[in-house]
Design a protein around this motif. Structure first.
Motif, PDB file in Angstrom:
ATOM      1  N   THR A  86      36.821  19.905  48.577  1.00  0.00           N
ATOM      2  CA  THR A  86      36.934  20.103  47.081  1.00  0.00           C
ATOM      3  C   THR A  86      35.598  19.837  46.605  1.00  0.00           C
ATOM      4  N   VAL A  87      35.150  20.716  45.654  1.00  0.00           N
ATOM      5  CA  VAL A  87      33.918  20.540  44.823  1.00  0.00           C
ATOM      6  C   VAL A  87      34.434  20.077  43.418  1.00  0.00           C
ATOM      7  N   THR A  88      33.930  19.231  42.950  1.00  0.00           N
ATOM      8  CA  THR A  88      34.182  18.743  41.516  1.00  0.00           C
ATOM      9  C   THR A  88      32.910  18.854  40.774  1.00  0.00           C
ATOM     10  N   ALA A  89      33.190  19.303  39.669  1.00  0.00           N
ATOM     11  CA  ALA A  89      31.990  19.511  38.472  1.00  0.00           C
ATOM     12  C   ALA A  89      32.574  18.583  37.384  1.00  0.00           C
ATOM     13  N   THR A  90      31.550  17.694  36.881  1.00  0.00           N
ATOM     14  CA  THR A  90      31.503  16.813  35.983  1.00  0.00           C
ATOM     15  C   THR A  90      31.019  16.951  34.841  1.00  0.00           C
ATOM     16  N   ALA A  91      31.394  17.116  33.425  1.00  0.00           N
ATOM     17  CA  ALA A  91      30.518  16.881  32.328  1.00  0.00           C
ATOM     18  C   ALA A  91      30.507  15.405  31.814  1.00  0.00           C
ATOM     19  N   GLU A  92      29.702  14.711  32.163  1.00  0.00           N
ATOM     20  CA  GLU A  92      29.743  13.403  32.082  1.00  0.00           C
ATOM     21  C   GLU A  92      29.498  12.883  30.608  1.00  0.00           C
ATOM     22  N   GLU A  93      28.955  13.684  29.874  1.00  0.00           N
ATOM     23  CA  GLU A  93      28.761  13.201  28.433  1.00  0.00           C
ATOM     24  C   GLU A  93      30.262  13.583  27.647  1.00  0.00           C
ATOM     25  N   LEU A  94      31.119  14.293  28.071  1.00  0.00           N
ATOM     26  CA  LEU A  94      32.516  14.359  27.366  1.00  0.00           C
ATOM     27  C   LEU A  94      33.623  13.635  28.406  1.00  0.00           C
ATOM     28  N   GLY A  95      33.249  13.312  29.679  1.00  0.00           N
ATOM     29  CA  GLY A  95      34.143  12.615  30.365  1.00  0.00           C
ATOM     30  C   GLY A  95      35.062  13.993  30.931  1.00  0.00           C
ATOM     31  N   LEU A  96      34.689  15.127  30.937  1.00  0.00           N
ATOM     32  CA  LEU A  96      35.418  16.402  31.511  1.00  0.00           C
ATOM     33  C   LEU A  96      35.296  16.650  33.065  1.00  0.00           C
ATOM     34  N   SER A  97      36.043  17.081  33.770  1.00  0.00           N
ATOM     35  CA  SER A  97      35.952  17.627  35.052  1.00  0.00           C
ATOM     36  C   SER A  97      36.925  18.512  35.615  1.00  0.00           C
ATOM     37  N   ALA A  98      36.447  19.440  36.547  1.00  0.00           N
ATOM     38  CA  ALA A  98      37.030  20.308  37.085  1.00  0.00           C
ATOM     39  C   ALA A  98      36.835  20.609  38.711  1.00  0.00           C
ATOM     40  N   THR A  99      37.880  21.103  39.350  1.00  0.00           N
ATOM     41  CA  THR A  99      37.827  21.059  40.828  1.00  0.00           C
ATOM     42  C   THR A  99      38.147  22.600  41.262  1.00  0.00           C
ATOM     43  N   CYS A 100      37.546  22.675  42.477  1.00  0.00           N
ATOM     44  CA  CYS A 100      37.698  24.118  43.255  1.00  0.00           C
ATOM     45  C   CYS A 100      38.014  23.692  44.594  1.00  0.00           C
ATOM     46  N   ARG A 101      38.903  24.471  45.341  1.00  0.00           N
ATOM     47  CA  ARG A 101      39.122  24.100  46.565  1.00  0.00           C
ATOM     48  C   ARG A 101      38.586  25.211  47.250  1.00  0.00           C
ATOM     49  N   ILE A 102      37.831  24.689  48.351  1.00  0.00           N
ATOM     50  CA  ILE A 102      36.731  25.753  49.228  1.00  0.00           C
ATOM     51  C   ILE A 102      37.364  25.497  50.567  1.00  0.00           C
ATOM     52  N   ASN A 103      37.810  26.859  51.133  1.00  0.00           N
ATOM     53  CA  ASN A 103      38.349  27.047  52.475  1.00  0.00           C
ATOM     54  C   ASN A 103      37.192  27.792  53.207  1.00  0.00           C
ATOM     55  N   VAL A 104      36.468  27.033  54.331  1.00  0.00           N
ATOM     56  CA  VAL A 104      35.407  27.430  55.155  1.00  0.00           C
ATOM     57  C   VAL A 104      36.145  27.952  56.369  1.00  0.00           C
ATOM     58  N   LYS A 105      35.743  29.320  56.476  1.00  0.00           N
ATOM     59  CA  LYS A 105      36.229  30.227  57.796  1.00  0.00           C
ATOM     60  C   LYS A 105      35.207  30.488  58.512  1.00  0.00           C
TER      61      LYS A 105
END
Length: 451
Positions: A86-105
């Protein structure tokens, strides 16, 4: 009762304000919640920002398992091993985050054949299977270990000459190989009656080793054998022959002997004296020529456009090279034998020549002799006294010239001889600076150095 209504109203207002604060805070999310990625490939993640008042945000990216997925500071991910992270992106100045599931084949590639045997000039089309079957066909890279044996173009194998090589097909994360064996249909023949080769050489022969006496008719038979690409005449002897139109002299490879043919390898007779005009003209597949130590003359245009001929050994017996002998050839390096006193016009014009050694007794370099070649450095011998116009024109790689003659060789005053005199360095004998610096054609050099 009245107080309860007041408290309920106050609570509702606070709840509404809280919801509005949360709404105004906004959110970030990945353009894709889940991504399938092939091992060792890359993909640029995109973060969507829906935060009012914050059009530009700085994100910090992090992978839950860097052994499976790596991510850089810009959100570029690389699949490292089969698995899920899972890759997480965080906007620290607002305390927001998002995640993306990565399947490597990882895909596996296989070829239709593991080993094939071909004859020179034969072709074979390899088919590819990739499993599991991809939605989009990945790029396949093809490679051969020995281009002199066989080449490959998008899975199509073209046999060139006898030997073995390996063809490799690669996709990201996997590769596979096919062994290619190229064998000639060979004929070894001692020709007892000159002019009768046509009675023995069928159209399936690709390699000929011939001994005995041969004449111009036999050489023409070789030329017309379309599959014949490897010829060994080293122990044969060319004798004279006369037909209605021409008189062919002994020990001379005739004019146009193999011009425009498919020949790749040729060993010439050991008693040969002359290679006549256009003998190998436009033999674009010629990769090897053996010239015996008896040859005295290479005639005009003998090796024009032999683009696959990367090197050639000129015998010390050689006394004369005529105009355009190696024009537009693929020769990259050459040593000119000691008896040669003249490099004639257009000798190596437009060739791939990058390295040349000139003999001490050389007196003249002809018009356009080395023009548009890849020469990087050259030493002009001390007996050289004349240069034809434009003999080094368009030599864009030429960075240094060493002239050993204390007296500047004469050049055409009205035409350009050298190229790039602003950057090319001219090295001259000590005590000759004033002569070179005041002689037209040489004085244009901005870097004249005594050595």
């Amino acid at each position: 009762m009245y107080m309860k209504k007041i408290l309920l109203l106050l609570f509702s207002v606070l709840l509404l304000l809280s919801c509005k604060d949360e709404e105004s805070k906004g959110r970030i999310y990945f353009a894709e919640e889940e991504i399938d990625l092939i091992s060792l490939s890359k993909y640029q993640l995109k973060v969507i920002n829906e935060t009012p008042g914050f059009e530009t945000l700085k994100y910090t990216f992090k992978s839950s398992d860097t052994k499976i997925v790596e991510v850089n500071e810009d959100g570029m991910i690389t699949g490292r091993a089969v698995g899920t992270a899972t890759v997480t992106a965080t906007a620290e100045e607002l305390g927001l985050s998002a995640t993306c599931r990565i399947n490597v084949k990882s895909y596996k590639i296989t070829l239709s054949q593991e080993t094939i045997t071909l004859k020179p000039n034969e072709t074979y089309e390899l088919s590819v299977t990739i499993s599991p079957e991809p939605e989009t066909m990945p790029e396949i890279k093809w490679q051969t270990d020995d281009k002199d044996v066989a080449i490959v173009d998008n899975g199509k194998i073209i046999a060139i000459n006898s030997g073995e090589t390996t063809i490799t097909a690669s996709i990201i994360g996997d590769s596979t190989r096919c062994k290619v064996i190229v064998k000639h249909n060979e004929l070894t023949l001692n020709l007892e009656i000159p002019g009768t080769l046509k009675d023995y050489l069928n159209q399936d022969i690709s390699k000929l080793t011939i001994t005995g006496n041969i004449n111009a008719m036999d050489i023409n038979t070789m030329k017309e054998a379309t599959k014949l690409i490897n010829i060994d005449m080293s122990k044969a002897h060319i004798i004279s022959y006369q037909d209605t139109y021409d008189n062919y002299i002994a020990d001379v490879l005739p004019k146009n002997a193999f011009n425009n043919s498919q020949i790749t390898i040729c060993k010439l007779p050991t008693n040969l004296k002359i290679i006549d005009e256009k003998a190998f003209y436009q033999c674009r597949k010629l990769i090897s020529i053996t010239i015996p130590e008896t040859v005295e003359k290479i005639s005009e245009s003998a090796f024009v456009s032999c683009t696959s001929l990367k090197s050639i050994h000129l015998p010390n017996s050689l006394e004369s090279i005529e105009n355009a002998a190696f024009l537009l050839s693929g020769i990259e390096s050459i040593v000119i034998p000691p008896k040669i006193k003249k490099i004639p016009n257009n000798s190596f014009n437009g060739s791939k020549l990058s390295s040349i050694t000139l003999p001490e007794n050389l007196e003249y370099i002809g018009i356009l002799a080395f023009a548009s070649s890849n020469i990087k450095e050259i030493t002009l011998p001390s007996k050289l006294d004349s240069l034809g116009w434009s003999c080094f024109s368009a030599c864009t790689s030429l960075t240094s010239i060493h002239s050993l003659n204390p007296n500047p060789p004469s050049v055409d005053k009205d035409r350009e001889t050298f190229w790039n005199t602003e950057f090319c360095k001219l090295y001259i004998p000590k005590g000759s600076y004033d002569k070179y610096n005041t002689t037209p054609g040489w004085m244009e050099f901005q870097n004249i150095i005594e050595e």
